[in-house]
Design an enzyme around this catalytic site. Structure first.
Site, PDB file in Angstrom:
ATOM      1  N   LYS A 151       7.138  -3.492  -0.604  1.00  0.00           N
ATOM      2  CA  LYS A 151       7.536  -2.249  -1.250  1.00  0.00           C
ATOM      3  C   LYS A 151       8.843  -2.382  -2.003  1.00  0.00           C
ATOM      4  O   LYS A 151       9.631  -3.311  -1.799  1.00  0.00           O
ATOM      5  CB  LYS A 151       7.580  -1.109  -0.221  1.00  0.00           C
ATOM      6  CG  LYS A 151       6.169  -0.727   0.220  1.00  0.00           C
ATOM      7  CD  LYS A 151       6.092   0.528   1.037  1.00  0.00           C
ATOM      8  CE  LYS A 151       4.622   0.892   1.270  1.00  0.00           C
ATOM      9  NZ  LYS A 151       4.459   2.084   2.121  1.00  0.00           N
ATOM     10  N   ARG A 201       0.927  -2.932   8.497  1.00  0.00           N
ATOM     11  CA  ARG A 201      -0.046  -3.025   7.395  1.00  0.00           C
ATOM     12  C   ARG A 201       0.576  -3.920   6.326  1.00  0.00           C
ATOM     13  O   ARG A 201       1.628  -3.576   5.773  1.00  0.00           O
ATOM     14  CB  ARG A 201      -0.336  -1.629   6.849  1.00  0.00           C
ATOM     15  CG  ARG A 201      -1.367  -1.572   5.733  1.00  0.00           C
ATOM     16  CD  ARG A 201      -1.577  -0.133   5.291  1.00  0.00           C
ATOM     17  NE  ARG A 201      -2.593  -0.002   4.244  1.00  0.00           N
ATOM     18  CZ  ARG A 201      -2.350  -0.120   2.946  1.00  0.00           C
ATOM     19  NH1 ARG A 201      -1.099  -0.362   2.509  1.00  0.00           N
ATOM     20  NH2 ARG A 201      -3.328   0.001   2.064  1.00  0.00           N
TER      21      ARG A 201
END
Length: 296
Positions: free
Chosen positions: A235, A275
């Site tokens: 991210k 994840r």
């Protein structure tokens, strides 16, 4: 949560079907492998739009140690536009069907009840809903009827506008309280308590500072008493942390070491799962973490 093989030191392997027993934290967090069958996801958009490539990648991630392959047909990156339900369904169903036929456990990453229902019928075991049940009021009924695990992520709005909603006085307290409400709503809709998983939603209506605070105080989310999934993989807040001398964020493919570091920190905090895009890196790191914990 599936039981794990306790006779083999350092190894974290699923030994029963994913949804066969109530979810609980085991010796190692589970690893969900990201499989985006979209043209525009922030990290791997377009890479697995072809069915053969998508299935091969899903099988590879499972072989590398992913407990679930999380299949998504609509990008949820900041600023992304929506696709219609028919397009989303057409993207995910062939992949889920093929992976299920190959013995690979899958989850469906969607905010739509009709897509979730179709995916569960095609063989998916879990619904991963980044809206926490807010985007589609029909989702709770689909999950309750199926009796499957439901990942409820903290969410304040769809991708196009969500960053405008990243306003908090105390991000950890507010995310915690909003997740508690999502869980309470799920319970009221008939979803069993042992089917609920929470996700603090790093990067969704969050600034980089918000993400770091949530990561540092993850125990407060875990303290709600539900399994917690952490999704930090590649991210932008990691990219900004790793920016070069000119201030240019590290490209997504250069954020794997940072992602693995988050995996270990999440495990140490007591997270149920992570994840990630690179399954093997996190699986290896968790083996090292588990071996160290076993030696204490």
């Amino acid at each position: 949560m599936p039981s794990r093989n306790r006779s083999t030191r350092n190894v974290c392997v699923v030994t029963v079907p994913f949804s066969a027993v109530p979810l609980r934290r085991s010796r190692c967090p589970v690893v969900l492998g990201v499989l985006n069958v979209t043209p525009d996801s922030f990290s791997d958009g377009g890479r697995y739009a072809d069915l053969e490539a998508a299935v091969a990648h899903g099988v590879r991630m499972h072989t590398e140690g992913a407990s679930l392959v999380d299949v998504g047909g609509e990008s949820t990156r900041p600023g992304a536009g929506r696709v219609d339900a028919a397009t989303e369904t057409a993207r995910v169903l062939p992949v889920i069907s093929a992976l299920s036929a190959a013995g690979v456990p899958t989850s469906i990453d969607t905010t739509r009840a009709e897509v979730a229902a179709a995916a569960l019928a095609a063989g998916a075991s879990v619904v991963n809903d980044v809206s926490g049940g807010l985007a589609d009021p029909g989702m709770a009924r689909v999950v309750a009827d199926a009796g499957c695990p439901w990942i409820l992520m903290h969410w304040r709005g769809h991708s196009r506008t969500m960053q405008q909603l990243a306003v908090y006085d105390d991000v950890v307290a507010e995310v915690r309280d909003e997740l508690r409400q999502r869980a309470d709503d799920a319970l009221a809709a008939g979803v069993a308590a042992d089917r609920i998983i929470l996700d603090p939603g790093l990067g969704f209506a969050k600034t980089a500072e918000h993400n770091w605070r949530l990561q540092a105080r993850l125990d407060e989310i875990i303290g709600l008493g539900y399994p917690v999934l952490v999704g930090a993989s590649r991210k932008s807040y990691l990219g900004r942390l790793l920016a070069d001398a000119a201030g240019e964020p590290r490209p997504v493919d250069g954020r794997e070491a940072a992602t693995v570091a988050v995996t270990v920190l999440a495990a140490a905090a007591g997270a149920w799962g992570v994840r990630v895009h690179d399954v093997l890196g996190s699986v290896d790191a968790l083996k090292v973490w588990r071996a160290t914990e076993d030696a204490r």
